[in-house]
Write a protein that holds these residues in place. Sequence first.
Motif, PDB file in Angstrom:
ATOM      1  N   ALA A 218     -30.126  50.841  -9.372  1.00 39.67           N
ATOM      2  CA  ALA A 218     -30.606  52.021  -8.655  1.00 39.67           C
ATOM      3  C   ALA A 218     -29.514  52.750  -7.889  1.00 39.67           C
ATOM      4  N   SER A 219     -28.307  52.147  -7.805  1.00 35.97           N
ATOM      5  CA  SER A 219     -27.238  52.741  -6.998  1.00 35.97           C
ATOM      6  C   SER A 219     -26.192  53.461  -7.843  1.00 35.97           C
ATOM      7  N   ALA A 220     -26.557  53.828  -9.068  1.00 37.29           N
ATOM      8  CA  ALA A 220     -25.598  54.472  -9.959  1.00 37.29           C
ATOM      9  C   ALA A 220     -25.067  55.776  -9.383  1.00 37.29           C
ATOM     10  N   PHE A 221     -25.929  56.515  -8.722  1.00 29.06           N
ATOM     11  CA  PHE A 221     -25.567  57.823  -8.167  1.00 29.06           C
ATOM     12  C   PHE A 221     -25.930  57.777  -6.681  1.00 29.06           C
ATOM     13  N   PRO A 222     -25.029  57.287  -5.814  1.00 28.86           N
ATOM     14  CA  PRO A 222     -25.404  56.875  -4.471  1.00 28.86           C
ATOM     15  C   PRO A 222     -25.378  57.967  -3.404  1.00 28.86           C
TER      16      PRO A 222
END
Length: 266
Positions: A218-222
């Motif tokens: 879920a943290s690919a695009f933080p």
Amino acid sequence: DTVTINSGILVTVTVNAACASIVFTTGTTGITASITINSGILLAVSGNVTITLPGSGNFNDITVGAGTLTVGGTLALSGTTAGSRTTNLNISTGTVTVTGAITSAGGASQIIFSGAGTLNAGGAAGILSGTLGTFTASTGTVNFNGSVLQTPALTYTYNIFKVNNTTGVTLGAVATITTLTIGDGTANSVFSDGAYAISTATTLNLTSGTYNCAVTGASAFPWGTANISSGTTVNYNTTGAQTIAAKNYANLTVSGSRGSNSVTLA
């Protein structure tokens, strides 16, 4: 000419000046050597700058302050932890432009921002390749503006991290970045996270070009705030499962040989 800075020599550049190269000598214990560039003054070096480690207990350094230093070749910092023998590049609100590599030969090599200055790094490794040195970000900007693929491979904390390179800048290590700006000076610039998670990640300015996300989960695009201009692309491009962050995209691409791994809209 080639300029040699001997042990104990303190040079202040008070008028615009140029030379072929600069070399600091090793020096003796307890003796410092330095170059200080006055505010508004340009020191232009067409070749290499080598800040050799000093004698034990001291430092050799270049202090740019609010001036300007341009290096057409490489900048070599050779500080070592032995006897606190440090080599420093100090930047306040001025500008340093290095076309070639910035290298570090020891753990006491330091690049220190004390204000909102700029370091334009053109070398393939970015900043301080080699043995880990110290990087102090303060409110400064590091602008990766090379013409070859640049891979910053050391774990640093950046204030403003800029990408102005159409070949691309790919992280080679975990990074802490407060503000990431892509393509504000060079159109169609490319940034790739290299599958390394970015922490802090307060603001993204995707002005022109492509952002490649290879971090899984879920943290690919933080990014907390994402200012994404028209015509730009965010590409989720890994083999693992990813969650596409809820942002206002221009062009959104999903790629990679994922097999059974899912891509989920947040």
